[in-house]
Design a protein around this motif. Structure first.
Motif, PDB file in Angstrom:
ATOM      1  N   LEU A 205       0.831  -1.211   0.000  1.00 26.44           N
ATOM      2  CA  LEU A 205       0.000   0.000   0.000  1.00 26.44           C
ATOM      3  C   LEU A 205       0.858   1.250   0.000  1.00 26.44           C
ATOM      4  N   THR A 206       1.674   1.395  -1.030  1.00 22.70           N
ATOM      5  CA  THR A 206       2.506   2.585  -1.188  1.00 22.70           C
ATOM      6  C   THR A 206       2.324   3.135  -2.592  1.00 22.70           C
ATOM      7  N   THR A 207       2.583   4.420  -2.759  1.00 18.03           N
ATOM      8  CA  THR A 207       2.439   5.050  -4.070  1.00 18.03           C
ATOM      9  C   THR A 207       3.389   4.432  -5.083  1.00 18.03           C
ATOM     10  N   THR A 208       4.606   4.161  -4.652  1.00 25.23           N
ATOM     11  CA  THR A 208       5.597   3.572  -5.560  1.00 25.23           C
ATOM     12  C   THR A 208       5.129   2.217  -6.065  1.00 25.23           C
ATOM     13  N   PHE A 209       4.572   1.407  -5.155  1.00 24.00           N
ATOM     14  CA  PHE A 209       4.095   0.088  -5.548  1.00 24.00           C
ATOM     15  C   PHE A 209       2.935   0.201  -6.532  1.00 24.00           C
ATOM     16  N   LEU A 210       1.994   1.097  -6.268  1.00 28.66           N
ATOM     17  CA  LEU A 210       0.829   1.258  -7.137  1.00 28.66           C
ATOM     18  C   LEU A 210       1.232   1.763  -8.519  1.00 28.66           C
TER      19      LEU A 210
ATOM     20  N   ALA B 294       3.360  -1.629 -15.106  1.00 28.83           N
ATOM     21  CA  ALA B 294       3.534  -3.007 -15.588  1.00 28.83           C
ATOM     22  C   ALA B 294       2.242  -3.541 -16.189  1.00 28.83           C
ATOM     23  N   GLY B 295       1.096  -3.162 -15.602  1.00 28.95           N
ATOM     24  CA  GLY B 295      -0.190  -3.625 -16.114  1.00 28.95           C
ATOM     25  C   GLY B 295      -0.444  -3.190 -17.538  1.00 28.95           C
TER      26      GLY B 295
ATOM     27  N   ALA C 274       0.004  -8.106 -13.301  1.00 24.16           N
ATOM     28  CA  ALA C 274       1.093  -7.382 -12.647  1.00 24.16           C
ATOM     29  C   ALA C 274       1.036  -7.547 -11.131  1.00 24.16           C
ATOM     30  N   ILE C 275      -0.179  -7.550 -10.574  1.00 24.05           N
ATOM     31  CA  ILE C 275      -0.333  -7.699  -9.126  1.00 24.05           C
ATOM     32  C   ILE C 275       0.219  -9.037  -8.656  1.00 24.05           C
ATOM     33  N   GLN C 276      -0.139 -10.117  -9.381  1.00 27.07           N
ATOM     34  CA  GLN C 276       0.330 -11.431  -8.930  1.00 27.07           C
ATOM     35  C   GLN C 276       1.839 -11.559  -9.060  1.00 27.07           C
ATOM     36  N   PHE C 277       2.432 -10.941 -10.089  1.00 28.43           N
ATOM     37  CA  PHE C 277       3.896 -10.966 -10.215  1.00 28.43           C
ATOM     38  C   PHE C 277       4.558 -10.227  -9.058  1.00 28.43           C
ATOM     39  N   ARG C 278       4.023  -9.037  -8.736  1.00 23.69           N
ATOM     40  CA  ARG C 278       4.623  -8.216  -7.688  1.00 23.69           C
ATOM     41  C   ARG C 278       4.498  -8.862  -6.315  1.00 23.69           C
ATOM     42  N   ILE C 279       3.317  -9.432  -6.035  1.00 22.59           N
ATOM     43  CA  ILE C 279       3.118 -10.051  -4.731  1.00 22.59           C
ATOM     44  C   ILE C 279       4.003 -11.280  -4.575  1.00 22.59           C
TER      45      ILE C 279
ATOM     46  N   PRO D   3      -5.241 -13.179 -12.330  1.00 24.86           N
ATOM     47  CA  PRO D   3      -5.682 -12.451 -13.530  1.00 24.86           C
ATOM     48  C   PRO D   3      -6.817 -13.136 -14.273  1.00 24.86           C
ATOM     49  N   TYR D   4      -6.806 -14.477 -14.302  1.00 25.95           N
ATOM     50  CA  TYR D   4      -7.848 -15.211 -15.020  1.00 25.95           C
ATOM     51  C   TYR D   4      -9.169 -15.180 -14.246  1.00 25.95           C
ATOM     52  N   LEU D   5      -9.068 -15.250 -12.918  1.00 24.91           N
ATOM     53  CA  LEU D   5     -10.262 -15.186 -12.086  1.00 24.91           C
ATOM     54  C   LEU D   5     -10.924 -13.819 -12.199  1.00 24.91           C
ATOM     55  N   LEU D   6     -10.117 -12.761 -12.189  1.00 25.23           N
ATOM     56  CA  LEU D   6     -10.669 -11.416 -12.303  1.00 25.23           C
ATOM     57  C   LEU D   6     -11.354 -11.225 -13.644  1.00 25.23           C
ATOM     58  N   THR D   7     -10.720 -11.707 -14.719  1.00 28.53           N
ATOM     59  CA  THR D   7     -11.333 -11.590 -16.051  1.00 28.53           C
ATOM     60  C   THR D   7     -12.669 -12.322 -16.097  1.00 28.53           C
TER      61      THR D   7
END
Length: 322
Positions: free
Chosen positions: A7-12, A18-19, A270-275, A292-296
């Protein structure tokens, strides 16, 4: 899970940047499938098309970089090779579904199996292919705009392929919905008999759209292997072709909505890669991979999609038959 790092600006900013990059291969395939489906042909073989395009693009780029020493200049012939390979796969689809009038679902599945078989054969026949690496494209910051805080990093500091993809979205929308050419394509998908009566060739229009759509999908596969991953492995597309087909229906055949859907997939990826990179003690690795597939899938089933399917989609046209 280190939420204080997430939960940081840099991370977002990193996630959004990347997304956008990760959305490009899927976006290109979606744009191509929109063109194809609006003409009345349902190409379910995008997964196979992207695989073949990815292999052709990677192999060409690697060979040129090894023999010529031209690093970034070798990327563009590789991307062109991916586009042409996708077009050849589209030709197979066109012959099966338009000329031979086979069931388009079966033809599409055949294309997937063909693409998987071809790429698996070359990958296993040439083990050096799995160890090879290429150098992709560097970022090309847009002067002035890239200096804007936050927005500049997210939107205006990408490779040329990302900017080209954004232009393709606008170009596809304009050609499909603001030109006579686009009207003819949409009419072919809605009322092919009327198009035939007007003196236009339904077969020619559907052939051209299938070739163009598959070319974009092959281009997307090459972007994935050459520009993003810089490698080729067996099954490298990891279901992106199927995601692209789902996003066509989600977007209601509108390039603008297709961009939104592709961005959702790219950001989730991108989220799953970063986490994964940060490490997780509470979530299993497999749950991150399916994010990503579940969200889609959730976005697709939760959104009310009006029945805007082209009337003649998936139906072979027989001249003289109303």
């Amino acid at each position: 899970m280190p939420w204080d790092q997430i939960l940081t600006t840099t991370f977002l900013i990193a996630i959004l940047t990347a997304g956008i990059r990760l959305a490009v291969p899927v976006l290109l395939a979606v744009l191509g499938e929109i063109i194809t489906q609006l003409s009345g042909v349902m190409n379910l073989g995008l997964e196979g098309v992207m695989l073949v395009g990815g292999l052709a693009g990677f192999a060409t780029t690697y060979a040129l970089q090894q023999t010529t020493g031209l690093i970034e200049l070798s990327v563009w012939p590789g991307l062109l090779a991916g586009l042409l390979a996708g077009m050849l796969m589209g030709l197979v689809m066109a012959i099966l579904s338009i000329t031979c009038r086979t069931d388009q679902v079966i033809a599409g599945i055949t294309l997937v199996l063909l693409g998987q078989s071809l790429t698996t054969y070359f990958y296993r026949e040439y083990p050096a292919l799995g160890k090879a690496r290429v150098t992709g494209l560097t970022s090309l910051p847009i002067p002035g705009l890239s200096k804007i805080p936050v927005v500049g990093d997210v939107l205006f500091n990408h490779s040329l392929v990302v900017y080209l993809s954004a232009l393709l979205v606008m170009l596809c929308w304009f050609l499909l919905y603001r030109t006579r050419w686009g009207l003819q394509i949409r009419a072919t998908g809605e009322h092919p008999a009327v198009v035939d009566t007007s003196g236009l060739s339904v077969t020619t229009i559907r052939y051209l759209c299938t070739l163009a759509g598959s070319a974009l999908a092959g281009f997307g596969g090459a972007v994935l292997t050459v520009v993003q991953l810089n490698l080729f492995i067996e099954g490298v597309t990891a279901g992106r072709g199927w995601i692209a087909i789902a996003l066509v229906f989600f977007s209601r055949w509108q390039p603008g909505l297709a961009l939104f859907g592709a961005l959702l997939f790219g950001i989730a990826d991108a989220i799953q890669f970063r986490i994964q990179a940060l490490g997780s003690e509470t979530l299993p690795y497999e749950s991150l991979l399916m994010l990503p597939y579940l969200l889609t899938l959730l976005v697709l089933v939760s959104r009310r999609i009006r029945d805007q399917t082209p009337t003649a989609l998936g139906i072979p046209y027989i001249q003289g038959k109303r």
